[in-house]
Design an enzyme around this catalytic site. Structure first.
Site, PDB file in Angstrom:
ATOM      1  CB  CYS A  29      -0.902  -0.062   1.236  1.00 45.67           C
ATOM      2  SG  CYS A  29      -1.645   1.487   1.714  1.00 45.67           S
ATOM      3  CB  CYS A  32       0.393   2.058   4.096  1.00 42.47           C
ATOM      4  SG  CYS A  32      -1.243   1.306   3.938  1.00 42.47           S
TER       5      CYS A  32
END
Length: 104
Positions: A29, A32
């Protein structure tokens, strides 16, 4: 910032004396990775008021499912063993501080 797992979630998050911000994240991700440095800054600034931990949803699917984490990053603030508020997606530092303050 420490990591929590399905096994340590109850003791480190739900039984904590302080509010705990959980960063539900995954290796793949990109957003993230943008949130992590902000959380590290906040942990230094507000560490006496809140604990900030990370939970890898791929390695710990039980906890992610229990709290209905559908997208990452999802940031949830817990207080007294209960989720207080959640936000999904990468947010600016001010929004993350507001999230934490909602549980103080």
């Amino acid at each position: 910032m420490e990591s929590v797992t399905d096994k340590t979630f109850v003791s480190q998050v739900l039984q904590s004396d302080k509010p705990v911000l959980v960063d539900f994240w995954a290796e793949w991700c990109a957003p993230c990775r943008k949130v992590t440095p902000l959380l590290e800054e906040i942990a230094k600034e507000m560490g006496d008021q809140v604990t900030i931990v990370k939970l890898n949803i791929d390695e710990n699917p039980e906890t992610a499912m229990a709290y209905r984490v559908m997208s990452v990053p999802t940031l949830t603030i817990f207080k007294g063993g209960q989720p207080v508020k959640s936000v999904a997606g990468a947010k600016p530092k001010g929004a993350l501080i507001n999230l934490i303050e909602s549980a103080l």
